[in-house]
Design a protein around this motif. Structure first.
Motif, PDB file in Angstrom:
ATOM      1  N   THR A   1      -0.485  -2.449  -3.978  1.00 21.75           N
ATOM      2  CA  THR A   1      -0.574  -2.961  -2.876  1.00 21.75           C
ATOM      3  C   THR A   1       0.928  -3.354  -2.265  1.00 21.75           C
ATOM      4  OG1 THR A   1      -2.791  -3.883  -3.186  1.00 21.75           O
ATOM      5  CG2 THR A   1      -1.209  -5.156  -1.708  1.00 21.75           C
ATOM      6  N   ALA A   2       1.822  -4.085  -3.390  1.00 24.89           N
ATOM      7  CA  ALA A   2       2.943  -4.459  -2.816  1.00 24.89           C
ATOM      8  C   ALA A   2       3.838  -3.177  -2.344  1.00 24.89           C
ATOM      9  CB  ALA A   2       3.638  -5.214  -4.101  1.00 24.89           C
ATOM     10  N   ARG A   3       3.734  -2.011  -3.163  1.00 26.64           N
ATOM     11  CA  ARG A   3       4.518  -0.707  -2.811  1.00 26.64           C
ATOM     12  C   ARG A   3       3.927  -0.160  -1.502  1.00 26.64           C
ATOM     13  NH1 ARG A   3       3.297   0.494  -8.276  1.00 26.64           N
ATOM     14  NH2 ARG A   3       1.531   1.927  -7.689  1.00 26.64           N
ATOM     15  N   VAL A   4       2.692  -0.252  -1.270  1.00 27.93           N
ATOM     16  CA  VAL A   4       2.016   0.212  -0.034  1.00 27.93           C
ATOM     17  C   VAL A   4       2.609  -0.833   0.998  1.00 27.93           C
ATOM     18  CG1 VAL A   4      -0.168   0.342   1.340  1.00 27.93           C
ATOM     19  CG2 VAL A   4       0.095   1.514  -0.888  1.00 27.93           C
ATOM     20  N   LEU A   5       2.733  -1.942   0.902  1.00 29.79           N
ATOM     21  CA  LEU A   5       2.951  -2.714   1.996  1.00 29.79           C
ATOM     22  C   LEU A   5       4.310  -2.618   2.413  1.00 29.79           C
ATOM     23  CD1 LEU A   5       1.034  -5.928   1.189  1.00 29.79           C
ATOM     24  CD2 LEU A   5       0.487  -4.374   2.967  1.00 29.79           C
ATOM     25  N   ALA A   6       5.385  -2.550   1.189  1.00 28.28           N
ATOM     26  CA  ALA A   6       6.567  -2.287   1.452  1.00 28.28           C
ATOM     27  C   ALA A   6       6.919  -0.827   2.432  1.00 28.28           C
ATOM     28  CB  ALA A   6       7.436  -2.040   0.380  1.00 28.28           C
ATOM     29  N   VAL A   7       6.297   0.009   2.284  1.00 24.68           N
ATOM     30  CA  VAL A   7       6.319   1.316   2.967  1.00 24.68           C
ATOM     31  C   VAL A   7       5.720   1.058   4.396  1.00 24.68           C
ATOM     32  CG1 VAL A   7       5.457   3.866   3.167  1.00 24.68           C
ATOM     33  CG2 VAL A   7       6.005   2.852   1.024  1.00 24.68           C
ATOM     34  N   LEU A   8       4.554   0.367   4.477  1.00 24.31           N
ATOM     35  CA  LEU A   8       4.193   0.110   5.675  1.00 24.31           C
ATOM     36  C   LEU A   8       5.197  -0.800   6.573  1.00 24.31           C
ATOM     37  CD1 LEU A   8       1.618  -0.382   7.610  1.00 24.31           C
ATOM     38  CD2 LEU A   8       1.105  -2.425   6.674  1.00 24.31           C
ATOM     39  N   GLU A   9       5.987  -1.788   6.013  1.00 23.18           N
ATOM     40  CA  GLU A   9       6.973  -2.226   6.939  1.00 23.18           C
ATOM     41  C   GLU A   9       8.103  -1.262   7.401  1.00 23.18           C
ATOM     42  OE1 GLU A   9       7.243  -5.337   8.169  1.00 23.18           O
ATOM     43  OE2 GLU A   9       5.194  -6.053   7.365  1.00 23.18           O
ATOM     44  N   GLU A  10       8.375  -0.338   6.330  1.00 23.24           N
ATOM     45  CA  GLU A  10       9.451   0.290   6.757  1.00 23.24           C
ATOM     46  C   GLU A  10       9.118   1.344   7.816  1.00 23.24           C
ATOM     47  OE1 GLU A  10       9.947   2.640   3.290  1.00 23.24           O
ATOM     48  OE2 GLU A  10      10.968   1.101   2.278  1.00 23.24           O
ATOM     49  N   VAL A  11       7.767   1.981   7.893  1.00 27.12           N
ATOM     50  CA  VAL A  11       7.135   2.989   8.729  1.00 27.12           C
ATOM     51  C   VAL A  11       7.146   2.288  10.028  1.00 27.12           C
ATOM     52  CG1 VAL A  11       5.419   4.371   9.330  1.00 27.12           C
ATOM     53  CG2 VAL A  11       6.209   4.591   7.100  1.00 27.12           C
ATOM     54  N   ALA A  12       6.613   0.897  10.161  1.00 33.74           N
ATOM     55  CA  ALA A  12       6.298   0.276  11.387  1.00 33.74           C
ATOM     56  C   ALA A  12       7.634   0.041  12.147  1.00 33.74           C
ATOM     57  CB  ALA A  12       5.738  -0.951  11.136  1.00 33.74           C
ATOM     58  N   GLY A  13       8.671  -0.322  11.259  1.00 30.43           N
ATOM     59  CA  GLY A  13      10.044  -0.485  11.821  1.00 30.43           C
ATOM     60  C   GLY A  13      10.436   0.865  12.451  1.00 30.43           C
ATOM     61  N   GLU A  14      10.518   2.025  11.614  1.00 29.22           N
ATOM     62  CA  GLU A  14      10.800   3.390  12.258  1.00 29.22           C
ATOM     63  C   GLU A  14      10.415   3.646  13.401  1.00 29.22           C
ATOM     64  OE1 GLU A  14      10.002   5.852   8.724  1.00 29.22           O
ATOM     65  OE2 GLU A  14      11.434   4.650   7.410  1.00 29.22           O
ATOM     66  N   LEU A  15       8.857   3.437  13.735  1.00 30.70           N
ATOM     67  CA  LEU A  15       8.237   3.913  14.634  1.00 30.70           C
ATOM     68  C   LEU A  15       8.143   2.786  15.884  1.00 30.70           C
ATOM     69  CD1 LEU A  15       4.999   5.712  12.860  1.00 30.70           C
ATOM     70  CD2 LEU A  15       7.069   6.689  13.905  1.00 30.70           C
ATOM     71  N   SER A  16       8.714   1.679  15.714  1.00 37.16           N
ATOM     72  CA  SER A  16       8.615   0.745  16.522  1.00 37.16           C
ATOM     73  C   SER A  16       7.312   0.271  17.006  1.00 37.16           C
ATOM     74  CB  SER A  16       9.500   0.789  17.667  1.00 37.16           C
ATOM     75  OG  SER A  16      10.910   1.049  17.593  1.00 37.16           O
ATOM     76  N   VAL A  17       6.453  -0.095  15.945  1.00 39.54           N
ATOM     77  CA  VAL A  17       4.820  -0.551  16.173  1.00 39.54           C
ATOM     78  C   VAL A  17       4.819  -1.282  15.220  1.00 39.54           C
ATOM     79  CG1 VAL A  17       4.252   2.090  17.093  1.00 39.54           C
ATOM     80  CG2 VAL A  17       4.101   1.529  14.787  1.00 39.54           C
ATOM     81  N   THR A  18       3.430  -2.071  15.437  1.00 42.19           N
ATOM     82  CA  THR A  18       3.051  -3.079  14.365  1.00 42.19           C
ATOM     83  C   THR A  18       2.391  -2.536  13.415  1.00 42.19           C
ATOM     84  OG1 THR A  18       0.791  -3.212  15.300  1.00 42.19           O
ATOM     85  CG2 THR A  18       2.570  -4.393  16.248  1.00 42.19           C
ATOM     86  N   PRO A  19       2.349  -3.354  12.021  1.00 34.21           N
ATOM     87  CA  PRO A  19       1.740  -2.615  10.874  1.00 34.21           C
ATOM     88  C   PRO A  19       0.270  -2.337  11.209  1.00 34.21           C
ATOM     89  CG  PRO A  19       3.197  -4.557  10.189  1.00 34.21           C
ATOM     90  CD  PRO A  19       3.215  -4.390  11.720  1.00 34.21           C
ATOM     91  N   ASN A  20      -0.533  -3.250  11.829  1.00 28.74           N
ATOM     92  CA  ASN A  20      -1.832  -2.805  12.228  1.00 28.74           C
ATOM     93  C   ASN A  20      -1.891  -1.188  12.956  1.00 28.74           C
ATOM     94  OD1 ASN A  20      -2.944  -5.162  11.307  1.00 28.74           O
ATOM     95  ND2 ASN A  20      -3.372  -5.985  12.946  1.00 28.74           N
ATOM     96  N   GLN A  21      -0.931  -1.142  13.761  1.00 29.23           N
ATOM     97  CA  GLN A  21      -1.012   0.261  14.460  1.00 29.23           C
ATOM     98  C   GLN A  21      -0.778   1.211  13.551  1.00 29.23           C
ATOM     99  OE1 GLN A  21       1.619  -1.133  17.593  1.00 29.23           O
ATOM    100  NE2 GLN A  21       0.290  -1.248  19.122  1.00 29.23           N
ATOM    101  N   VAL A  22       0.027   0.897  12.647  1.00 34.41           N
ATOM    102  CA  VAL A  22       0.341   2.106  11.510  1.00 34.41           C
ATOM    103  C   VAL A  22      -0.794   2.262  10.920  1.00 34.41           C
ATOM    104  CG1 VAL A  22       1.626   2.735   9.464  1.00 34.41           C
ATOM    105  CG2 VAL A  22       2.947   1.700  11.560  1.00 34.41           C
ATOM    106  N   VAL A  23      -1.622   1.342  10.415  1.00 30.79           N
ATOM    107  CA  VAL A  23      -2.704   1.645   9.637  1.00 30.79           C
ATOM    108  C   VAL A  23      -3.699   2.201  10.393  1.00 30.79           C
ATOM    109  CG1 VAL A  23      -4.740   0.333   8.497  1.00 30.79           C
ATOM    110  CG2 VAL A  23      -2.518  -0.476   8.157  1.00 30.79           C
TER     111      VAL A  23
END
Length: 300
Positions: free
Chosen positions: A234-256
């Motif tokens: 979970t910790a690893r996935v959440l770290a990637v989630l934050e990175e991807v959300a930042g790269e795409l300029s969207v929220t973590p929910n939107q990435v999910v």
């Protein structure tokens, strides 16, 4: 789920209006929503509110598709699961009749069997669902929270009976995964598995997911993930989630939500505020690449 109980009519109407204005089509409810939040001790509030909204918006029924569920509504107020209606042929017929009456519609676009019922022969349930499709009371049918083997068994029985088979699955699924073999706290929930996806892709079934944004846990510090999600993956996935959300300029929910849709899974979102539905609809514009998907897979 909470329309008509925790979410008052004015706010629910505004959310529904915004959803349709943003291109939304499917409304998913259940005859049992939300008995746990209703002073009456029984369900039906959500279906009634949708009906009130449809009556207040002439012509809107042609713009939306309605899915509802039978199996879990209380037959005796404040008594569950002892008085849950079940999936007998009579229970299915009565449940659907009431689910048409509450919103004031002549059919539903998709009817779900909300959970398994081991007290009823599957042949009986399959026949009852198939009869509803024949009568055009339900245009499609499918199971929610059923194991893959039960789904395939039901589809085989439908072929034997010459009735419409289940063509959609609804299960709980999200980017983070709970520890293997640990039960979830929410009664009746069943997690999507690789076997479910394999069945769906092999048989051409649509897959719908619920609790996909984990009640806001991806974006709200005051809503921590349940304890069963506490593991290194979970910790690893959440770290990637934050990175991807930042790269795409969207929220973590939107990435999910984009991650689910990228895999051909249709996620439901339970919105109780306008901004939630607006952000969810905007997730359709988030474009995840194959590289993003690979990073999430590796993190797990």
């Amino acid at each position: 789920m909470d329309f008509g109980t925790r979410v008052d009519p004015d706010r629910a109407f505004a959310i529904l209006d915004s959803f349709v204005a943003g291109g939304g089509v499917w409304l998913d409810t259940a005859n049992c929503y939300s008995f746990w939040a209703d002073l009456s001790g029984t369900g039906g509030a959500s279906e009634r509110l949708i009906g009130a909204w449809l009556r207040a918006r002439p012509g809107m029924r042609d713009a939306v598709r309605i899915a509802t569920k039978v199996r879990q509504n209380r037959l005796v107020p404040h008594s569950w699961p002892e008085s849950a209606e079940g999936l007998s042929a009579r229970a299915v017929r009565v449940g659907v009749e009431e689910s048409l009456e509450r919103p004031g519609v002549d059919h539903v676009d998709l009817l779900w069997a909300h959970a398994k019922d081991r007290t009823v022969p599957p042949e009986e349930t399959v026949g009852a669902f198939g009869e509803l499709v024949t009568k055009e009371v339900a245009l499609r049918v499918g199971p929610a929270n059923h194991a893959a083997w039960r789904v395939e068994r039901a589809r085989s029985l439908a072929r034997e009976q010459g009735v419409e088979p289940w063509t959609a699955l609804q299960l709980r699924h999200s980017l983070v995964q709970s520890r293997p073999l640990t039960p979830v706290a929410e009664a009746g929930h069943r997690m999507l598995t690789a076997e479910d996806l394999d069945l769906a892709r092999s048989e051409g079934l649509s897959v719908w997911s619920y609790s996909s944004v984990m009640w806001g846990s991806y974006v709200r510090a005051d809503k921590p993930l349940p304890e069963t999600y506490d593991h290194p993956g979970t910790a690893r996935v959440l770290a990637v989630l934050e990175e991807v959300a930042g790269e795409l300029s969207v929220t973590p929910n939107q990435v999910v939500l984009a991650w689910l849709m990228r895999q051909g899974i249709d996620p439901f979102v339970g919105a109780s505020r306008m901004e939630q539905i607006e952000q969810a609809l905007a997730a359709r514009r988030a474009r995840l690449s194959d590289e993003h998907l690979a990073r999430f897979a590796e993190a797990r």
